[in-house]
Write a protein that holds these residues in place. Structure first.
Motif, PDB file in Angstrom:
ATOM      1  N   GLU A   1      12.246  -0.589   0.241  1.00  0.00           N
ATOM      2  CA  GLU A   1      12.435   0.701  -0.419  1.00  0.00           C
ATOM      3  C   GLU A   1      11.076   1.258  -0.838  1.00  0.00           C
ATOM      4  O   GLU A   1      10.135   0.499  -1.076  1.00  0.00           O
ATOM      5  CB  GLU A   1      13.316   0.547  -1.655  1.00  0.00           C
ATOM      6  N   ILE A   2      10.993   2.555  -0.954  1.00  0.00           N
ATOM      7  CA  ILE A   2       9.789   3.206  -1.480  1.00  0.00           C
ATOM      8  C   ILE A   2       9.789   3.030  -2.993  1.00  0.00           C
ATOM      9  O   ILE A   2      10.808   3.278  -3.650  1.00  0.00           O
ATOM     10  CB  ILE A   2       9.773   4.709  -1.122  1.00  0.00           C
ATOM     11  N   SER A   3       8.661   2.604  -3.531  1.00  0.00           N
ATOM     12  CA  SER A   3       8.525   2.492  -4.989  1.00  0.00           C
ATOM     13  C   SER A   3       8.535   3.881  -5.601  1.00  0.00           C
ATOM     14  O   SER A   3       7.965   4.814  -5.053  1.00  0.00           O
ATOM     15  CB  SER A   3       7.198   1.822  -5.348  1.00  0.00           C
ATOM     16  N   ASP A   4       9.162   3.998  -6.751  1.00  0.00           N
ATOM     17  CA  ASP A   4       9.110   5.237  -7.514  1.00  0.00           C
ATOM     18  C   ASP A   4       7.888   5.133  -8.411  1.00  0.00           C
ATOM     19  O   ASP A   4       7.909   4.464  -9.453  1.00  0.00           O
ATOM     20  CB  ASP A   4      10.388   5.413  -8.338  1.00  0.00           C
ATOM     21  N   ALA A   5       6.808   5.774  -8.005  1.00  0.00           N
ATOM     22  CA  ALA A   5       5.530   5.652  -8.709  1.00  0.00           C
ATOM     23  C   ALA A   5       5.562   6.259 -10.103  1.00  0.00           C
ATOM     24  O   ALA A   5       4.647   6.023 -10.889  1.00  0.00           O
ATOM     25  CB  ALA A   5       4.413   6.289  -7.882  1.00  0.00           C
ATOM     26  N   THR A   6       6.618   7.003 -10.436  1.00  0.00           N
ATOM     27  CA  THR A   6       6.740   7.508 -11.800  1.00  0.00           C
ATOM     28  C   THR A   6       7.301   6.437 -12.735  1.00  0.00           C
ATOM     29  O   THR A   6       7.263   6.594 -13.948  1.00  0.00           O
ATOM     30  CB  THR A   6       7.644   8.761 -11.871  1.00  0.00           C
ATOM     31  N   LYS A   7       7.797   5.326 -12.162  1.00  0.00           N
ATOM     32  CA  LYS A   7       8.414   4.265 -12.964  1.00  0.00           C
ATOM     33  C   LYS A   7       7.708   2.920 -12.836  1.00  0.00           C
ATOM     34  O   LYS A   7       7.764   2.110 -13.755  1.00  0.00           O
ATOM     35  CB  LYS A   7       9.881   4.102 -12.575  1.00  0.00           C
ATOM     36  N   VAL A   8       7.105   2.646 -11.697  1.00  0.00           N
ATOM     37  CA  VAL A   8       6.420   1.369 -11.475  1.00  0.00           C
ATOM     38  C   VAL A   8       5.051   1.641 -10.861  1.00  0.00           C
ATOM     39  O   VAL A   8       4.835   2.675 -10.226  1.00  0.00           O
ATOM     40  CB  VAL A   8       7.224   0.427 -10.543  1.00  0.00           C
ATOM     41  N   THR A   9       4.139   0.710 -11.062  1.00  0.00           N
ATOM     42  CA  THR A   9       2.810   0.839 -10.461  1.00  0.00           C
ATOM     43  C   THR A   9       2.655  -0.251  -9.420  1.00  0.00           C
ATOM     44  O   THR A   9       2.657  -1.434  -9.752  1.00  0.00           O
ATOM     45  CB  THR A   9       1.699   0.717 -11.529  1.00  0.00           C
ATOM     46  N   GLU A  10       2.563   0.158  -8.182  1.00  0.00           N
ATOM     47  CA  GLU A  10       2.345  -0.801  -7.107  1.00  0.00           C
ATOM     48  C   GLU A  10       0.859  -0.940  -6.810  1.00  0.00           C
ATOM     49  O   GLU A  10       0.385  -1.987  -6.419  1.00  0.00           O
ATOM     50  CB  GLU A  10       3.090  -0.362  -5.849  1.00  0.00           C
ATOM     51  N   VAL A  11       0.132   0.161  -7.011  1.00  0.00           N
ATOM     52  CA  VAL A  11      -1.293   0.164  -6.687  1.00  0.00           C
ATOM     53  C   VAL A  11      -1.990   1.183  -7.577  1.00  0.00           C
ATOM     54  O   VAL A  11      -1.395   2.174  -8.001  1.00  0.00           O
ATOM     55  CB  VAL A  11      -1.503   0.516  -5.181  1.00  0.00           C
ATOM     56  N   MET A  12      -3.253   0.908  -7.900  1.00  0.00           N
ATOM     57  CA  MET A  12      -4.108   1.896  -8.558  1.00  0.00           C
ATOM     58  C   MET A  12      -5.234   2.196  -7.577  1.00  0.00           C
ATOM     59  O   MET A  12      -5.883   1.282  -7.074  1.00  0.00           O
ATOM     60  CB  MET A  12      -4.679   1.367  -9.875  1.00  0.00           C
ATOM     61  N   LEU A  13      -5.421   3.462  -7.307  1.00  0.00           N
ATOM     62  CA  LEU A  13      -6.442   3.900  -6.357  1.00  0.00           C
ATOM     63  C   LEU A  13      -7.661   4.331  -7.158  1.00  0.00           C
ATOM     64  O   LEU A  13      -7.555   5.209  -8.017  1.00  0.00           O
ATOM     65  CB  LEU A  13      -5.884   5.040  -5.509  1.00  0.00           C
ATOM     66  N   THR A  14      -8.797   3.720  -6.903  1.00  0.00           N
ATOM     67  CA  THR A  14      -9.980   3.951  -7.721  1.00  0.00           C
ATOM     68  C   THR A  14     -11.108   4.526  -6.888  1.00  0.00           C
ATOM     69  O   THR A  14     -11.434   4.002  -5.829  1.00  0.00           O
ATOM     70  CB  THR A  14     -10.431   2.633  -8.386  1.00  0.00           C
ATOM     71  N   LEU A  15     -11.682   5.611  -7.402  1.00  0.00           N
ATOM     72  CA  LEU A  15     -12.798   6.285  -6.732  1.00  0.00           C
ATOM     73  C   LEU A  15     -14.037   6.231  -7.617  1.00  0.00           C
ATOM     74  O   LEU A  15     -13.954   6.479  -8.820  1.00  0.00           O
ATOM     75  CB  LEU A  15     -12.458   7.760  -6.482  1.00  0.00           C
ATOM     76  N   SER A  16     -15.167   5.943  -7.016  1.00  0.00           N
ATOM     77  CA  SER A  16     -16.417   6.004  -7.766  1.00  0.00           C
ATOM     78  C   SER A  16     -16.872   7.453  -7.841  1.00  0.00           C
ATOM     79  O   SER A  16     -16.525   8.277  -6.997  1.00  0.00           O
ATOM     80  CB  SER A  16     -17.492   5.153  -7.086  1.00  0.00           C
TER      81      SER A  16
END
Length: 137
Positions: free
Chosen positions: A66-81
């Protein structure tokens, strides 16, 4: 050897709205890798974000997932310098002005500064600046 590229794929509810959101953050769009259900956002010469409407995203997923609901769970944090504290603030404030949210307070350390934001679908992004003197010792 050519630099390695990364294509981050994210499910979105509305490709056009997401394309506009990332455009307001200052990122460009590559029409060569885009269609009515997908858009390619260019973050740098080697970093791209593929925004796929959920049905299209599902077509690439393993069966039964299933697709994670990113408004409820955090599967990944994308970080930019970022090259400066001002650039971190510019990116975070642009995200907020474009409809994103701020999931946590800014991080202030003696050698690092960072801010968080979410996009329209709740995907968690971080922007950070690190003092070059701290990196080089």
């Amino acid at each position: 050897m050519a630099p390695q590229m990364i294509f981050v794929n994210l499910p979105v509810k509305d490709v056009d709205a997401s394309k506009a959101f990332y455009g307001k953050l200052g990122f460009s769009h590559n029409p060569q890798f885009s269609d009515e259900t997908t858009t390619c956002v260019v973050l740098s010469d080697t970093i791209f974000v593929m925004l796929l409407e959920e049905d299209k995203f599902k077509s690439f997923m393993a069966p039964g997932k299933e697709i994670s609901d990113a408004t409820k769970v955090t599967e990944v944090m994308l970080t930019l310098s970022a090259e400066s504290i001002d650039e971190v603030d510019r990116l975070a404030l642009a995200a907020l002005a474009a409809g994103g949210t701020q999931p946590k307070d800014p991080m202030v350390r003696s050698f690092m500064y960072g801010r968080s934001f979410t996009d329209l679908d709740g995907h968690h992004w971080e922007a950070f600046w690190m003092n070059p003197a701290a990196v080089h010792g």
